[in-house]
Write an enzyme that holds these catalytic residues in place. Sequence first.
Site, short mmCIF file in Angstrom:
data_model
loop_
_atom_site.label_atom_id
_atom_site.label_comp_id
_atom_site.label_asym_id
_atom_site.label_seq_id
_atom_site.Cartn_x
_atom_site.Cartn_y
_atom_site.Cartn_z
CG HIS A 282 -1.84 1.17 1.30
ND1 HIS A 282 -3.14 1.14 0.85
CD2 HIS A 282 -1.63 2.44 1.74
CE1 HIS A 282 -3.69 2.33 1.02
NE2 HIS A 282 -2.80 3.14 1.56
CD GLU A 286 -2.17 5.53 -2.20
OE1 GLU A 286 -2.12 6.70 -2.65
OE2 GLU A 286 -3.11 4.75 -2.48
CE LYS A 289 -2.00 5.63 -6.00
NZ LYS A 289 -3.40 5.63 -5.59
CG ASN A 290 1.64 10.86 -4.22
OD1 ASN A 290 0.53 10.78 -4.73
ND2 ASN A 290 1.82 10.95 -2.92
P1 ADP Z 1 -3.31 12.77 -3.73
O1 ADP Z 1 -2.26 12.02 -4.47
O2 ADP Z 1 -4.63 12.08 -3.75
O3 ADP Z 1 -3.41 14.21 -4.15
P2 ADP Z 1 -1.48 12.47 -1.53
O4 ADP Z 1 -1.67 12.51 -0.06
O5 ADP Z 1 -0.90 11.25 -2.12
O6 ADP Z 1 -2.90 12.80 -2.17
O7 ADP Z 1 -0.59 13.70 -1.95
C1 ADP Z 1 -0.99 15.01 -1.59
C2 ADP Z 1 -0.37 16.06 -2.50
O8 ADP Z 1 1.04 16.13 -2.26
C3 ADP Z 1 -0.50 15.78 -3.98
O9 ADP Z 1 -1.73 16.22 -4.49
C4 ADP Z 1 0.66 16.59 -4.55
O10 ADP Z 1 0.30 17.94 -4.70
C5 ADP Z 1 1.70 16.52 -3.44
N1 ADP Z 1 2.75 15.50 -3.75
C6 ADP Z 1 2.87 14.29 -3.18
N2 ADP Z 1 3.94 13.62 -3.68
C7 ADP Z 1 4.50 14.43 -4.58
C8 ADP Z 1 5.66 14.32 -5.45
N3 ADP Z 1 6.43 13.21 -5.48
N4 ADP Z 1 5.94 15.38 -6.24
C9 ADP Z 1 5.18 16.51 -6.22
N5 ADP Z 1 4.09 16.66 -5.44
C10 ADP Z 1 3.75 15.65 -4.62
MG MG Z 2 -1.39 10.28 -3.93
#
Ligand code: ADP
Ligand code: MG
Length: 414
Positions: A282, A286, A289-290
Amino acid sequence: MSWKMTPKLAERIQHYARFPPTGVSLRQMVQFGQHPSPGTLFRGAQFLGEELPIRLAHRVQELDHLPDGLSNMPSIQKVKNWYAQSFEEITSMPHPKLSPEVREILYSTKHHLSENTHNPALPVNEQKQANKRYHYHFDNKTSWPAEIHDFNQRFTRMLIGIKRRHDAVVTTIAQGINEYKHSRQRMQIDDTIQAFLDRFYMSRIGIRILIGQHIALNTEKPRENYVGIICTKTNVRELATDAIDNARFICEDHYGIFEAPKVQLVCDPDLSFMYVPGHLSHMLFEILKNSLRAVVEKEGIPADEYSPVKLIVAAGKEDITIKISDEGGGIPRSAIPYVWTYMYTTVESTPDLDPDFNKSDFKAPMAGFGYGLPISRLYARYFGGDLRLISMEGYGTDAYLHLNRLSSSSEPLP
Ligand code: ADP
Ligand code: MG
């Protein structure tokens, strides 16, 4: 919905909420579940029959006393009733009357269990010896009476129902927060609510592990290297490979691109440790994907070739650390605190809240709920690890996932 809270039940819940929860470590669960006999499983059910109502009662109390009218939101009430209903089911389940002889055997089981589970320092060899001796003694002396088998079955069936009832808790609480935001015209949730959600979801992780472990021990055939849902030899490289495939697949599907950014994996193929594989999958999924999203959105669609993401696994004595680095442009320093808040997302239109989305880890959408990071950090912290982000705005982000190798850290109980 026909179920209703009665004053009597409310009173019983209040009573249970006065007791503190009892923490269980990964190691204790493994020791407990290694060669479970019906008697051991019975003892496990007895423990859960006490422990789960305490944990559920605390949550009911908390949901009833949220600040600023949040408790009155319909979805929060709904979740509270699920907790209360599960509390009622567990506490009203009849226990079998056991003969003194069976109790005597169970007592020795208890003795054996407490000796082992409370002594993580006992060398594995001695543990095995103790288990062998004990089972030999046991299997020769008696076969377990029907009421033990019967109770184990009924208890497990009840837990399966409860687990299912609570599947949609995360999305329903999220709905409750949305209802609150609308009714108060608020955009951001404050620190109190953020702290409540952290506590609430952390507690949920603990409850689901206890329930999931008990169900697995009662219903699944023994598998090599597994004790219930815990894998004593969780292979990091294999899980990382799967998470990469899944994240890239969903990325390609979401953006309609032919090939998602590549992920370079640096990991000793033999590295394994004791963990709940579902949790590690998990978290990796996650974080990946980010990173994939950041790279694709920075470099644009279509691109000939995206900058690669790197996943590097380091094995220390204390921690296994996984670093996931991308060149997706990073996060402004001022936004870093927000990425850990629930429902913070930079996706413009949040996908519909599908109440089923929790049921399978891998149906989670590409992005947009703002739950990926905060929930992953709870999973990491649950077993004594952590998750941190370091961003270089204008270049990219490094996520550091620390996983505790010693597995003796006890649960963080809210
Ligand atoms: P979600 O992916 O549903 O938006 P997350 O909690 O996974 O929620 O991430 C929150 C926010 O953090 C994302 O919408 C993005 O703006 C920022 N973020 C997270 N990881 C990254 C990354 N590797 N590079 C740039 N921004 C990121
Ligand atoms: Mg995310």
